[in-house]
Design a protein around this motif. Structure first.
Motif, PDB file in Angstrom:
ATOM      1  N   THR A   1       0.858  -1.186   0.000  1.00 16.10           N
ATOM      2  CA  THR A   1       0.000   0.000   0.000  1.00 16.10           C
ATOM      3  C   THR A   1       0.887   1.226   0.000  1.00 16.10           C
ATOM      4  N   LEU A   2       0.658   2.117  -0.973  1.00 15.21           N
ATOM      5  CA  LEU A   2       1.342   3.403  -1.033  1.00 15.21           C
ATOM      6  C   LEU A   2       0.353   4.481  -0.624  1.00 15.21           C
ATOM      7  N   TYR A   3       0.775   5.363   0.269  1.00 16.08           N
ATOM      8  CA  TYR A   3      -0.085   6.420   0.801  1.00 16.08           C
ATOM      9  C   TYR A   3       0.353   7.761   0.228  1.00 16.08           C
ATOM     10  N   PHE A   4      -0.587   8.525  -0.273  1.00 15.76           N
ATOM     11  CA  PHE A   4      -0.326   9.861  -0.793  1.00 15.76           C
ATOM     12  C   PHE A   4      -1.122  10.841   0.054  1.00 15.76           C
ATOM     13  N   GLY A   5      -0.492  11.307   1.144  1.00 16.49           N
ATOM     14  CA  GLY A   5      -1.185  12.165   2.100  1.00 16.49           C
ATOM     15  C   GLY A   5      -2.367  11.416   2.687  1.00 16.49           C
ATOM     16  N   ASP A   6      -3.420  12.142   2.999  1.00 20.69           N
ATOM     17  CA  ASP A   6      -4.620  11.508   3.542  1.00 20.69           C
ATOM     18  C   ASP A   6      -5.742  11.486   2.504  1.00 20.69           C
ATOM     19  N   LEU A   7      -5.350  11.601   1.210  1.00 20.81           N
ATOM     20  CA  LEU A   7      -6.351  11.651   0.147  1.00 20.81           C
ATOM     21  C   LEU A   7      -6.437  10.393  -0.706  1.00 20.81           C
ATOM     22  N   TYR A   8      -5.331   9.670  -0.858  1.00 22.56           N
ATOM     23  CA  TYR A   8      -5.297   8.585  -1.835  1.00 22.56           C
ATOM     24  C   TYR A   8      -4.382   7.465  -1.360  1.00 22.56           C
ATOM     25  N   GLU A   9      -4.774   6.213  -1.659  1.00 25.04           N
ATOM     26  CA  GLU A   9      -3.957   5.035  -1.416  1.00 25.04           C
ATOM     27  C   GLU A   9      -3.975   4.177  -2.668  1.00 25.04           C
ATOM     28  N   ARG A  10      -2.834   3.591  -2.996  1.00 23.53           N
ATOM     29  CA  ARG A  10      -2.759   2.629  -4.094  1.00 23.53           C
ATOM     30  C   ARG A  10      -2.332   1.295  -3.503  1.00 23.53           C
ATOM     31  N   VAL A  11      -3.191   0.290  -3.655  1.00 23.89           N
ATOM     32  CA  VAL A  11      -2.937  -1.031  -3.091  1.00 23.89           C
ATOM     33  C   VAL A  11      -2.682  -2.001  -4.242  1.00 23.89           C
TER      34      VAL A  11
ATOM     35  N   HIS B   1      -9.995   9.106  -0.521  1.00 23.34           N
ATOM     36  CA  HIS B   1     -10.621   9.472   0.741  1.00 23.34           C
ATOM     37  C   HIS B   1     -11.302  10.832   0.577  1.00 23.34           C
ATOM     38  N   VAL B   2     -12.609  10.867   0.808  1.00 28.19           N
ATOM     39  CA  VAL B   2     -13.397  12.087   0.695  1.00 28.19           C
ATOM     40  C   VAL B   2     -13.525  12.685   2.094  1.00 28.19           C
ATOM     41  N   HIS B   3     -13.156  13.959   2.232  1.00 31.37           N
ATOM     42  CA  HIS B   3     -13.122  14.611   3.539  1.00 31.37           C
ATOM     43  C   HIS B   3     -14.213  15.662   3.691  1.00 31.37           C
ATOM     44  N   SER B   4     -14.695  15.796   4.926  1.00 35.14           N
ATOM     45  CA  SER B   4     -15.466  16.970   5.343  1.00 35.14           C
ATOM     46  C   SER B   4     -14.448  17.836   6.089  1.00 35.14           C
ATOM     47  N   PRO B   5     -14.831  18.983   6.598  1.00 38.70           N
ATOM     48  CA  PRO B   5     -13.861  19.776   7.367  1.00 38.70           C
ATOM     49  C   PRO B   5     -13.331  19.051   8.615  1.00 38.70           C
ATOM     50  N   GLU B   6     -14.085  18.069   9.132  1.00 39.26           N
ATOM     51  CA  GLU B   6     -13.669  17.400  10.358  1.00 39.26           C
ATOM     52  C   GLU B   6     -12.943  16.078  10.157  1.00 39.26           C
ATOM     53  N   ARG B   7     -13.295  15.310   9.090  1.00 38.94           N
ATOM     54  CA  ARG B   7     -12.807  13.931   9.013  1.00 38.94           C
ATOM     55  C   ARG B   7     -13.090  13.331   7.642  1.00 38.94           C
ATOM     56  N   VAL B   8     -12.634  12.077   7.478  1.00 35.82           N
ATOM     57  CA  VAL B   8     -12.973  11.307   6.283  1.00 35.82           C
ATOM     58  C   VAL B   8     -14.435  10.894   6.397  1.00 35.82           C
ATOM     59  N   ILE B   9     -15.213  11.114   5.331  1.00 38.60           N
ATOM     60  CA  ILE B   9     -16.627  10.727   5.364  1.00 38.60           C
ATOM     61  C   ILE B   9     -16.930   9.595   4.397  1.00 38.60           C
ATOM     62  N   ALA B  10     -16.030   9.355   3.431  1.00 43.49           N
ATOM     63  CA  ALA B  10     -16.255   8.270   2.479  1.00 43.49           C
ATOM     64  C   ALA B  10     -14.930   7.819   1.892  1.00 43.49           C
ATOM     65  N   ILE B  11     -14.894   6.562   1.474  1.00 45.90           N
ATOM     66  CA  ILE B  11     -13.751   6.001   0.766  1.00 45.90           C
ATOM     67  C   ILE B  11     -14.276   5.434  -0.544  1.00 45.90           C
ATOM     68  N   VAL B  12     -13.806   5.997  -1.649  1.00 47.82           N
ATOM     69  CA  VAL B  12     -14.219   5.556  -2.980  1.00 47.82           C
ATOM     70  C   VAL B  12     -13.121   4.651  -3.518  1.00 47.82           C
ATOM     71  N   THR B  13     -13.482   3.416  -3.861  1.00 53.01           N
ATOM     72  CA  THR B  13     -12.507   2.433  -4.331  1.00 53.01           C
ATOM     73  C   THR B  13     -12.788   2.082  -5.774  1.00 53.01           C
ATOM     74  N   ARG B  14     -11.736   2.086  -6.579  1.00 52.63           N
ATOM     75  CA  ARG B  14     -11.822   1.693  -7.993  1.00 52.63           C
ATOM     76  C   ARG B  14     -10.786   0.620  -8.252  1.00 52.63           C
ATOM     77  N   GLY B  15     -11.229  -0.469  -8.894  1.00 55.89           N
ATOM     78  CA  GLY B  15     -10.346  -1.599  -9.144  1.00 55.89           C
ATOM     79  C   GLY B  15     -10.328  -2.508  -7.931  1.00 55.89           C
ATOM     80  N   GLY B  16      -9.888  -3.730  -8.107  1.00 54.40           N
ATOM     81  CA  GLY B  16      -9.836  -4.667  -6.993  1.00 54.40           C
ATOM     82  C   GLY B  16     -11.201  -5.207  -6.629  1.00 54.40           C
ATOM     83  N   PRO B  17     -11.272  -6.029  -5.584  1.00 47.53           N
ATOM     84  CA  PRO B  17     -12.519  -6.707  -5.215  1.00 47.53           C
ATOM     85  C   PRO B  17     -13.543  -5.830  -4.494  1.00 47.53           C
ATOM     86  N   ASP B  18     -13.123  -4.692  -3.952  1.00 45.67           N
ATOM     87  CA  ASP B  18     -14.030  -3.861  -3.156  1.00 45.67           C
ATOM     88  C   ASP B  18     -14.434  -2.585  -3.873  1.00 45.67           C
TER      89      ASP B  18
END
Length: 188
Positions: free
Chosen positions: A95-105, A118-135
């Protein structure tokens, strides 16, 4: 040297396990040094370096875990100049991490690449959008009043577990679309 024994019931064990703490020479006098399954060891600054089951942990000069080894399995971590994690490598994936916005697994066996945004609101992550892979899909992050992750749900409100498909399990209450409280442990 003072020795204290604390007996705790583990939800993962069939019986209680006595934990031992030794006070003399410890950086943290409350650090657990022994359990019925083995002993724990700590470095000079208090980092846990060994735990039962033959697990060993090596740290960076900045006290961040660099390598965790249990038997033949090793997990390694890489960090940038600001001591932020940029890589986690296990026998199964990298897993490669690019700040708190994106991960490549990337799966080690197949080379399949999964992209997590990673989709953020002003307070925290509110959603994780995944493309590719099983999830593939969107997972919504629900937190408790302290901000700890309480549940993940998909677009239909079905409860999801990290690394698994979502299950239709009546996560919604019968009277509203509010998510019921149930603890889910996330992979870190």
């Amino acid at each position: 040297m003072g020795v204290s024994t604390l007996t705790v019931a583990s939800p993962h064990a069939e019986r209680t396990a006595p934990l031992t703490t030794e006070h003399a020479g410890q950086v943290d006098p409350h650090a657990v040094t022994g359990a019925s399954t083995g002993s724990f060891a700590y470095g000079a600054v208090g980092n846990q370096t060994a735990r039962p089951g033959g697990t060993t942990v090596r740290y960076t000069p900045f006290d961040l875990p660099e390598r965790i080894t249990q038997g033949a399995s090793t997990i390694t971590f890489g960090y940038d100049g600001d001591q932020q994690r940029i890589r986690k490598t296990t026998p199964e994936k990298e897993t490669l991490y690019f700040g708190d916005l994106y991960e490549r697994v990337t799966a080690a066996a197949s080379g399949t690449v999964e992209h997590r945004y990673h989709v953020h609101s002003p307070e925290r992550v509110i959603a994780i959008v995944t493309r590719g892979g099983p999830d593939d899909g969107t997972r919504y992050v629900h937190v408790d009043h302290l901000g700890s992750v309480d549940a993940l749900t998909d677009e239909d409100g079905d409860k999801c577990y990290p690394g698994h498909r979502c299950h239709h399990s009546s996560v919604r209450s019968s009277s509203s679309s509010e998510v019921r409280r149930s603890r889910i442990h996330l992979e870190f």
